[in-house]
Design an enzyme around this catalytic site. Structure first.
Site, PDB file in Angstrom:
ATOM      1  N   ASP A   1       0.843  -1.195   0.000  1.00  0.00           N
ATOM      2  CA  ASP A   1       0.000   0.000   0.000  1.00  0.00           C
ATOM      3  C   ASP A   1       0.883   1.252   0.000  1.00  0.00           C
ATOM      4  OD1 ASP A   1      -2.154  -1.692   0.251  1.00  0.00           O
ATOM      5  OD2 ASP A   1      -2.210  -1.535   2.441  1.00  0.00           O
TER       6      ASP A   1
HETATM    7  N1  URA Z   1      -1.327  -6.055   3.614  1.00  0.00           N
HETATM    8  C1  URA Z   1      -1.753  -4.783   3.745  1.00  0.00           C
HETATM    9  O1  URA Z   1      -2.755  -4.522   4.391  1.00  0.00           O
HETATM   10  N2  URA Z   1      -1.038  -3.821   3.176  1.00  0.00           N
HETATM   11  C2  URA Z   1       0.110  -4.038   2.469  1.00  0.00           C
HETATM   12  O2  URA Z   1       0.748  -3.097   1.965  1.00  0.00           O
HETATM   13  C3  URA Z   1       0.535  -5.367   2.347  1.00  0.00           C
HETATM   14  C4  URA Z   1      -0.212  -6.367   2.929  1.00  0.00           C
END
Ligand code: URA
Length: 259
Positions: A106
């Site tokens: 993310d």
């Molecule tokens: N899970 C998440 O919630 N965010 C990420 O960036 C990777 C795995």
């Protein structure tokens, strides 16, 4: 012996176009084995010769594998419509035209991200059939509870009913608010949604391994390093979650506690 034209060799391994390369050659900015080369169309031996552009040596590997320690605030994409992309963080002499992030974190997540122009390898990593395990360390809003271990091990259902595969979780050292979690799949915002399902909240998330490829301690946040093909094979090596947590808990906990 692998003979190839100098301009083809450089254009396949960098972002320079053939016409850029011709210009650079004219200006005396290319060298082969330390000697200035003005003929961009000459042949070189890609197994033996060392090619430099503007004084920087160009890797002889056909495909490039970059491990980035992703900082927050960058999107894992080649398209900047949703903000600055991780591609911006790769120095020009390491970047090629066909590179893309082989995986997703993310925008606000941190940690290990592989960027490559090797489509076959990316396919092997991303294929849901392979289940390459990924380990994350998270900073939680509320203290870790031991009941999470069994709940995640059984495979938790997310709030929209989506079923997760069994996952491993363990409290990290130094703080009740830190935990390691290993997933064998990659649903959208999965780690955040799993902790939300047990009434907790992920404040910070850092990916610390992809398969057997562990984020190196020496790779600072925002930095990247080039991997060799043999290092990349670590992605497909099994990793022991408990042993990983024992070996790296102190180091990664100390990193995250200050974020
Ligand atoms: N899970 C998440 O919630 N965010 C990420 O960036 C990777 C795995």
């Amino acid at each position: 012996m692998a003979l190839i034209r100098l301009d083809k060799f450089i254009s396949e391994r960098t972002e320079y176009s053939r016409s850029n390369i011709k210009e650079l050659a004219k200006k005396g900015q290319l060298s082969v084995n330390g000697i200035v080369e003005k003929a961009a169309d000459r042949k070189i031996d890609s197994d033996k010769d060392t090619v430099s552009v503007l004084g920087k040596t160009i890797s002889s590997q056909r495909y490039r594998y970059i491990l980035l320690n992703k900082p927050a605030g960058y999107v894992c994409s080649t398209d900047d419509k949703d903000g600055e992309t991780v591609m911006k963080l790769i120095p020009p002499d390491m970047r090629t035209k066909d590179m893309f992030p082989a995986g997703r974190l993310d925008k606000d997540s941190l940690g290990a991200l592989l960027i490559t122009d090797d489509g076959d390898l990316a396919h092997r990593i991303l294929s849901p059939k392979r289940h390459i395990p990924k380990i994350y360390i998270v900073k939680l809003d509320r203290p870790f509870q031991n009941k999470y271990v069994d709940i995640f091990k059984k495979g938790i259902a997310l709030s929209n009913g989506e079923q997760c595969l069994p996952a491993l979780v363990r409290k990290a050292e130094n703080s009740d608010l830190l935990a390691f979690i290993q997933l064998n799949e990659g649903k959208y915002h999965q780690v955040k949604r799993m902790f939300a399902s047990v009434d907790n909240h992920v404040e910070t998330l850092m990916r610390v391994s992809v398969g057997g490829l562990i984020l190196p301690e020496k790779l600072a946040c925002g930095q990247c390093m080039e991997l060799l093909h043999k290092d990349v094979e670590n992605l497909f090596r099994p990793i022991d979650f408990e042993a990983f947590c024992s070996d790296f808990s102190a180091f990664f906990s100390a990193l995250l506690i200050n974020k």
